[in-house]
Design an enzyme around this catalytic site. Structure first.
Site, PDB file in Angstrom:
ATOM      1  N   TYR A   1      25.743  -3.579  23.808  1.00  0.00           N
ATOM      2  CA  TYR A   1      25.020  -4.774  23.369  1.00  0.00           C
ATOM      3  C   TYR A   1      24.782  -5.664  24.571  1.00  0.00           C
ATOM      4  O   TYR A   1      25.675  -5.840  25.397  1.00  0.00           O
ATOM      5  CB  TYR A   1      25.821  -5.549  22.305  1.00  0.00           C
ATOM      6  CG  TYR A   1      25.114  -5.537  20.977  1.00  0.00           C
ATOM      7  CD1 TYR A   1      23.889  -6.186  20.848  1.00  0.00           C
ATOM      8  CD2 TYR A   1      25.623  -4.856  19.878  1.00  0.00           C
ATOM      9  CE1 TYR A   1      23.192  -6.153  19.653  1.00  0.00           C
ATOM     10  CE2 TYR A   1      24.927  -4.818  18.679  1.00  0.00           C
ATOM     11  CZ  TYR A   1      23.712  -5.477  18.578  1.00  0.00           C
ATOM     12  OH  TYR A   1      23.017  -5.446  17.412  1.00  0.00           O
TER      13      TYR A   1
ATOM     14  N   GLU B   1      22.583  -8.828  24.416  1.00  0.00           N
ATOM     15  CA  GLU B   1      21.714  -9.965  24.074  1.00  0.00           C
ATOM     16  C   GLU B   1      21.767 -11.009  25.187  1.00  0.00           C
ATOM     17  O   GLU B   1      22.829 -11.246  25.769  1.00  0.00           O
ATOM     18  CB  GLU B   1      22.221 -10.565  22.768  1.00  0.00           C
ATOM     19  CG  GLU B   1      21.140 -11.144  21.921  1.00  0.00           C
ATOM     20  CD  GLU B   1      21.686 -11.565  20.573  1.00  0.00           C
ATOM     21  OE1 GLU B   1      21.860 -12.765  20.403  1.00  0.00           O
ATOM     22  OE2 GLU B   1      21.962 -10.689  19.730  1.00  0.00           O
TER      23      GLU B   1
ATOM     24  N   ASP C   1      -3.591  -7.923  26.205  1.00  0.00           N
ATOM     25  CA  ASP C   1      -2.765  -6.796  25.777  1.00  0.00           C
ATOM     26  C   ASP C   1      -3.306  -5.560  26.510  1.00  0.00           C
ATOM     27  O   ASP C   1      -4.331  -4.998  26.122  1.00  0.00           O
ATOM     28  CB  ASP C   1      -2.883  -6.645  24.257  1.00  0.00           C
ATOM     29  CG  ASP C   1      -2.114  -5.453  23.729  1.00  0.00           C
ATOM     30  OD1 ASP C   1      -1.630  -4.645  24.546  1.00  0.00           O
ATOM     31  OD2 ASP C   1      -2.014  -5.313  22.488  1.00  0.00           O
TER      32      ASP C   1
ATOM     33  N   THR D   1       2.421  -1.699  26.582  1.00  0.00           N
ATOM     34  CA  THR D   1       3.388  -0.657  26.248  1.00  0.00           C
ATOM     35  C   THR D   1       3.725   0.015  27.576  1.00  0.00           C
ATOM     36  O   THR D   1       2.999  -0.140  28.555  1.00  0.00           O
ATOM     37  CB  THR D   1       2.794   0.400  25.298  1.00  0.00           C
ATOM     38  OG1 THR D   1       1.590   0.907  25.878  1.00  0.00           O
ATOM     39  CG2 THR D   1       2.487  -0.166  23.930  1.00  0.00           C
TER      40      THR D   1
ATOM     41  N   LYS E   1       2.001   4.694  27.415  1.00  0.00           N
ATOM     42  CA  LYS E   1       0.652   5.277  27.322  1.00  0.00           C
ATOM     43  C   LYS E   1       0.217   5.674  28.745  1.00  0.00           C
ATOM     44  O   LYS E   1       0.874   6.500  29.360  1.00  0.00           O
ATOM     45  CB  LYS E   1      -0.294   4.288  26.657  1.00  0.00           C
ATOM     46  CG  LYS E   1       0.166   3.844  25.267  1.00  0.00           C
ATOM     47  CD  LYS E   1      -0.901   3.030  24.584  1.00  0.00           C
ATOM     48  CE  LYS E   1      -0.375   2.078  23.561  1.00  0.00           C
ATOM     49  NZ  LYS E   1      -0.321   2.537  22.209  1.00  0.00           N
TER      50      LYS E   1
ATOM     51  N   ARG F   1       8.922   5.240  25.662  1.00  0.00           N
ATOM     52  CA  ARG F   1       8.347   4.405  24.590  1.00  0.00           C
ATOM     53  C   ARG F   1       8.927   3.015  24.736  1.00  0.00           C
ATOM     54  O   ARG F   1      10.146   2.851  24.723  1.00  0.00           O
ATOM     55  CB  ARG F   1       8.747   4.925  23.211  1.00  0.00           C
ATOM     56  CG  ARG F   1       8.334   6.310  22.884  1.00  0.00           C
ATOM     57  CD  ARG F   1       8.235   6.491  21.387  1.00  0.00           C
ATOM     58  NE  ARG F   1       7.004   5.875  20.938  1.00  0.00           N
ATOM     59  CZ  ARG F   1       5.794   6.385  21.174  1.00  0.00           C
ATOM     60  NH1 ARG F   1       5.650   7.509  21.830  1.00  0.00           N
ATOM     61  NH2 ARG F   1       4.720   5.775  20.751  1.00  0.00           N
TER      62      ARG F   1
HETATM   63  N1  PLP Z   1      -1.420  -2.942  21.566  1.00  0.00           N
HETATM   64  C1  PLP Z   1      -2.399  -2.037  21.706  1.00  0.00           C
HETATM   65  C2  PLP Z   1      -3.689  -2.447  22.358  1.00  0.00           C
HETATM   66  C3  PLP Z   1      -2.220  -0.739  21.245  1.00  0.00           C
HETATM   67  O1  PLP Z   1      -3.195   0.157  21.357  1.00  0.00           O
HETATM   68  C4  PLP Z   1      -0.980  -0.400  20.624  1.00  0.00           C
HETATM   69  C5  PLP Z   1      -0.705   0.956  20.092  1.00  0.00           C
HETATM   70  O2  PLP Z   1      -1.453   1.768  19.848  1.00  0.00           O
HETATM   71  C6  PLP Z   1      -0.014  -1.387  20.486  1.00  0.00           C
HETATM   72  C7  PLP Z   1      -0.260  -2.644  20.967  1.00  0.00           C
HETATM   73  C8  PLP Z   1       1.278  -1.120  19.777  1.00  0.00           C
HETATM   74  O3  PLP Z   1       2.154  -0.394  20.543  1.00  0.00           O
HETATM   75  P1  PLP Z   1       3.507   0.186  19.894  1.00  0.00           P
HETATM   76  O4  PLP Z   1       3.095   1.324  19.051  1.00  0.00           O
HETATM   77  O5  PLP Z   1       4.334   0.552  21.071  1.00  0.00           O
HETATM   78  O6  PLP Z   1       4.130  -0.927  19.119  1.00  0.00           O
END
Ligand code: PLP
Length: 481
Positions: free
Chosen positions: A66, A68, A243, A272, A275, A281
């Site tokens: 843990y 936190e 994002d 993320t 990808k 992940r």
């Molecule tokens: N943001 C975008 C632009 C995405 O394409 C995705 C997933 O496909 C996510 C967020 C979410 O990612 P996660 O599946 O890791 O939560």
């Protein structure tokens, strides 16, 4: 004499032996997974293959800890090794992306977005309310002031890219918590070009006056000009959040630079790590120093306890992404996506926006082949080609059946496939989609889900897909025996 086993083979074989002794079915499923992945022509734009070092960094006793809090400031004792890996992940991320601050704890992209939303709400809604009441902590607010603040949280606005233009559900859409939290308006693309219409976006932002403008996408095959997005955000007093979940690898690999690199332009960037970035992940947040304190409160604000084993793997993958080879990889991802686009268009397919500048393409299978996305997705899967269906702008078949197929190159580029193979893959996709026809329901009515495809064709294409992959073995260093 037999060839000596590679270090990776020994490591994974031993790990599977240990697992098999407790629950053999799990060991078998893990072994089967690598076998399946080796056989797949994986064109899912959001998937990749992490390195053995990244994978191994996740399977260990860090999982038991843990932690936190943040580096050097934990709510649990005994976190010095977690501190080491979390600090390393953050340091690599800051250096790689040129960010002022990095937060490596988010468990996924959705979690990273939630951290970002609440960091902005904390900085721009909560902090002024605390200052007005003359207190430092929400616990010190009167019941009336607290009720007013809670109302204020629920009254904020977000401007995000529409789903059918390629945006993501977490950018303010009702089925996701972001849509329940924010009053959302979407911006889309110009119907004539398929490109983001920045002037329409500017007009909408002036009228709507959002707290947050979200840029970034899951299915937009072109570049986004983040300098213009920031200019619009500044004009209306919004925070620009990007994002970059899909294209973080292209930013890391310096394919997206200048106006197309979100980090110098946005106050807060989420991603993320699994990808195009090719890590474990997980998620991450990068931000200006001005939001660092709020971002670091992600856990326990909206995140469960950190996953130190995954942060260790993030540190390994980010160290890999800092190597010069990663730049070659990122460029090859884009070159391959272009080769795939050209191969498809030469054979008559219609692509949304007429091509690509990044790692993905969106085929309009309804106008090119008379199929729904769902029919095309399953016809391709029957033929050993793994893709996913996706809505296209103003999609006549809606978000479930869709009219598009999204194809991306990060995974196959990791395996080493290049432009020649991409052209052949374009030919395989075109043959399957030309041969496939819409099917009918059990009662003979037209169906948007069913397709008909001659099994001779799907078998032939499957075999060719396997042959095409043979010179590019997945994890050649790993032999599970
Ligand atoms: N943001 C975008 C632009 C995405 O394409 C995705 C997933 O496909 C996510 C967020 C979410 O990612 P996660 O599946 O890791 O939560």
């Amino acid at each position: 004499m037999p060839e000596p086993l590679s270090t990776e083979s020994t490591a994974f074989r031993s790990a599977l032996d240990v697992i098999r002794a407790v629950e053999p079915r799990v060991a078998d499923a893990i072994g089967q997974e690598i076998a399946d992945q080796r056989d797949m022509l994986k064109l899912i734009a959001s998937e990749n293959y992490a390195s053995p070092a990244t994978l191994l960094a996740m399977g260990n006793w860090f999982s038991d800890k843990y932690a936190e809090g943040t580096v050097g400031r934990r709510f649990y004792a005994g976190c010095r090794n977690v501190d080491t890996v979390e600090a390393l992940a953050a340091e690599h991320a800051r250096e790689l992306f040129g960010a002022e601050h990095a937060y490596a704890q988010p468990h996924s992209g959705i979690d990273a977005n939630l951290v970002a939303f609440w960091a902005v709400l904390a900085a721009r809604v909560e902090a002024p309310a605390l200052a007005k009441a003359g207190v430092r902590n929400v616990n010190d607010l009167s019941d009336a002031d607290w009720a007013e603040l809670r109302q204020a949280f629920g009254n904020q606005r977000m401007l995000g890219m529409s789903l059918d233009a390629g945006g993501h559900l977490t950018h303010g859409f009702r089925p996701n918590i972001s849509g329940k939290m924010f009053d959302q308006r979407s911006y889309g693309t110009d119907p004539a070009t398929g490109l983001i219409d920045y002037e329409a976006l500017r007009t909408s932002a002036r009228e709507f006056k959002p707290l947050i403008i979200v840029a970034g996408y899951s299915a937009y095959p072109r570049l986004v000009n983040f300098r213009i997005m920031r200019e619009i955000a500044d004009e209306v007093g919004a925070t620009l959040m990007v994002d970059m979940a899909h294209f973080a690898g292209l930013v890391a690999g310096k394919v997206l630079t200048g106006d197309f690199d979100p980090v110098p332009h946005a106050q807060i960037v989420t991603t993320t790590t699994h990808k195009s970035l090719r890590g474990p992940r997980g998620g991450m947040v990068l931000c200006d120093e001005s939001l660092a304190e709020q971002v670091d409160r992600g856990c326990p604000m909206v995140l469960g306890g950190p996953l130190p084993h995954v942060m260790a793997a993030k540190a390994v993958a980010l160290a890999e992404a800092r190597r010069p080879e990663f730049r070659d990889y990122a460029q090859a991802v884009v070159d391959n996506a272009r080769a795939l686009a050209e191969g498809l268009m030469r054979r008559g397919a219609t692509l949304v926006t007429g091509g690509t500048d990044n790692h993905l393409n969106l085929i309009d299978v309804a106008s090119s082949y008379g199929l729904t996305g769902r029919q095309a997705e399953s016809a391709l899967l029957d033929s050993g080609i793994v893709t996913n269906r996706n809505a296209i702008p103003a999609d006549p078949n809606g978000a479930w059946y869709t009219s598009g197929i999204r194809i991306g190159t990060p995974a196959l580029t990791t395996r080493g496939l290049g432009a020649t193979e991409m052209d052949e893959i374009a030919g395989l996709i075109d043959r399957v989609l030309t041969a496939a026809e819409p099917g009918t329901t059990a009662k003979g009515a037209p169906s948007k889900a069913q397709h008909v495809l001659d099994p001779k064709i799907s078998d032939e294409i499957s075999h060719r897909a396997t042959d095409l992959l043979a010179p590019f073995p997945l994890y050649p260093e790993i032999d599970l025996g």
